[in-house]
Design an enzyme around this catalytic site. Structure first.
Site, PDB file in Angstrom:
ATOM      1  N   ARG A 205       0.820  -1.218   0.000  1.00 27.45           N
ATOM      2  CA  ARG A 205       0.000   0.000   0.000  1.00 27.45           C
ATOM      3  C   ARG A 205       0.854   1.269   0.000  1.00 27.45           C
ATOM      4  O   ARG A 205       0.506   2.281   0.611  1.00 27.45           O
ATOM      5  CB  ARG A 205      -0.957   0.025   1.204  1.00 27.45           C
ATOM      6  CG  ARG A 205      -1.894  -1.150   1.284  1.00 27.45           C
ATOM      7  CD  ARG A 205      -2.829  -1.249   0.087  1.00 27.45           C
ATOM      8  NE  ARG A 205      -3.661  -2.424   0.221  1.00 27.45           N
ATOM      9  CZ  ARG A 205      -3.329  -3.650  -0.199  1.00 27.45           C
ATOM     10  NH1 ARG A 205      -2.170  -3.837  -0.820  1.00 27.45           N
ATOM     11  NH2 ARG A 205      -4.133  -4.664  -0.017  1.00 27.45           N
TER      12      ARG A 205
ATOM     13  N   SER B 134     -11.483  -1.159   3.283  1.00 27.16           N
ATOM     14  CA  SER B 134     -10.575  -1.480   4.385  1.00 27.16           C
ATOM     15  C   SER B 134      -9.913  -0.209   4.898  1.00 27.16           C
ATOM     16  O   SER B 134      -9.208   0.463   4.156  1.00 27.16           O
ATOM     17  CB  SER B 134      -9.506  -2.478   3.921  1.00 27.16           C
ATOM     18  OG  SER B 134     -10.096  -3.690   3.509  1.00 27.16           O
TER      19      SER B 134
ATOM     20  N   GLU C 296      -4.964   2.697   6.249  1.00 24.87           N
ATOM     21  CA  GLU C 296      -4.680   2.609   4.826  1.00 24.87           C
ATOM     22  C   GLU C 296      -5.239   3.845   4.125  1.00 24.87           C
ATOM     23  O   GLU C 296      -4.735   4.289   3.100  1.00 24.87           O
ATOM     24  CB  GLU C 296      -5.325   1.340   4.263  1.00 24.87           C
ATOM     25  CG  GLU C 296      -5.182   1.159   2.767  1.00 24.87           C
ATOM     26  CD  GLU C 296      -5.816  -0.138   2.305  1.00 24.87           C
ATOM     27  OE1 GLU C 296      -6.279  -0.163   1.136  1.00 24.87           O
ATOM     28  OE2 GLU C 296      -5.844  -1.126   3.046  1.00 24.87           O
TER      29      GLU C 296
END
Length: 340
Positions: free
Chosen positions: A166, A240, A336
């Site tokens: 990420r 998420s 995230e």
């Protein structure tokens, strides 16, 4: 080109947070973008903040943005056949899942496990989006961008982006330095399905499918995601919210001795990835509400806007969860989602 002032960003973030920006500019091609860069140069030199916005599916706005928001509406795609497969060049404003659908239908392989991830093509190269054992870095060939300082174009190879979990240099050293205009993906003519992550294989077996086609794999991924993740139109969310932490194997083994059946994924000989959602669930947060923000009742990794939540409400919930996870497991989990 589209330009708005005192503009609401509620429709541009999937949390459905009401926040406004000083100015909103949407460009449809590289020439318009270079004009924009020239036009806003003085404001940037005077320190006015700037935000590069994609589909808003990985964004938490904690207040009004007193600056300029730029959004790419560059569309289009072009496929080139090579000895190794297909190079697919896409405009940064294309919807990501539309491109995945296009590839599956044309038998261009490599994107199947990334089906139904929200957002736009440009964000795939910034965030290194990933799901079910696949990441964008595995298929990105090159990124085309405009340098905000000079207005000059640049072609950036995959290796230069320093992709990690990420992460890319666009999120770090290059933050607010480049605006992505196109991303080229390297795809294969051969379908090599990745089935061993999560419950992909078990769901296929439940449907009586042993050797799935690319379309069947895409449909299974979509059904799994739909079962776990709420529709942002019904309940605002950014998918998420937290990254899964990667820890030393010794840390995992110490915890696994205390928590029988603790899920994990081997990263390498020394490191293990532990699902953040599992730890959040163990802390009792799944389905809980704090003010107008809450945790999804089917997937603890997802924070939701119960209705009328502010960005600060979501952030307060995030911080409460992080505190509990650290107190119980001694592990820091990190968002995230980009918090602005």
């Amino acid at each position: 080109m589209r330009q708005e002032h005192d503009y609401s960003l509620k429709a541009h973030n999937t949390f459905g947070i009401e926040a406004r920006c000083k100015r909103f500019i949407e460009f449809e091609n590289v020439d318009e973008l270079r004009q924009v860069i020239n036009d806003i140069g003085n404001e940037r030199r005077q320190g006015e903040p700037m935000l590069l916005l994609g589909g808003g599916s990985n964004l938490l706005l904690t207040g009004h943005f007193n600056g300029t928001v730029l959004h790419s509406a560059i569309k289009g795609h072009e496929a080139t056949t090579t000895p190794d497969g297909i190079l697919l060049r896409c405009g940064s404003g294309e919807v990501w899942d539309d491109i995945v659908d296009l590839c599956v239908k044309n038998h261009w392989h490599g994107m199947e496990n990334l089906s139904l991830i929200p957002g736009e093509v440009g964000a795939s190269a910034v965030q290194n989006i990933g799901a079910y054992g696949a990441e964008a870095k595995d298929i990105i060939y090159k990124v085309e961008a405009i340098d905000l300082a000079t207005g000059e174009p640049r072609q950036i190879a995959n290796e230069e982006c320093e992709y990690a979990y990420r992460y890319s240099k666009f999120k770090g050293e290059w933050r607010n330095r480049y605006i992505i205009t196109h991303v080229t993906y390297r795809l294969s003519n051969t379908f090599s399905p990745q089935l061993d992550y999560g419950n992909i294989r078990s769901e296929l077996q439940r449907q009586g499918v042993d050797n799935p086609t690319a379309q069947q794999l895409r449909e299974v991924i979509i059904s799994i995601r739909n079962a776990k993740l709420p529709d942002p139109k019904q309940e605002g969310n950014a998918g998420s919210f937290f990254m899964n932490p990667v820890v030393e194997r010794s840390v995992y083994e110490h915890l696994a001795a205390q928590y029988e059946g603790m899920p994990h994924y081997d990263v390498d000989d020394r490191h293990v990835k532990i699902p953040a959602g599992w730890m959040i669930d163990q802390c009792g947060w799944k389905g809980k509400t704090m003010g107008k923000a809450g945790v999804h009742d089917k997937q603890a990794l997802v924070l939701v806007n119960r209705g009328g939540a502010t960005g600060q409400d979501i952030l307060d919930l995030c911080n409460a969860i992080r505190k509990d996870v650290h107190q119980r497991f001694g592990i820091d989990i990190h968002p995230e989602v980009n918090i602005v």
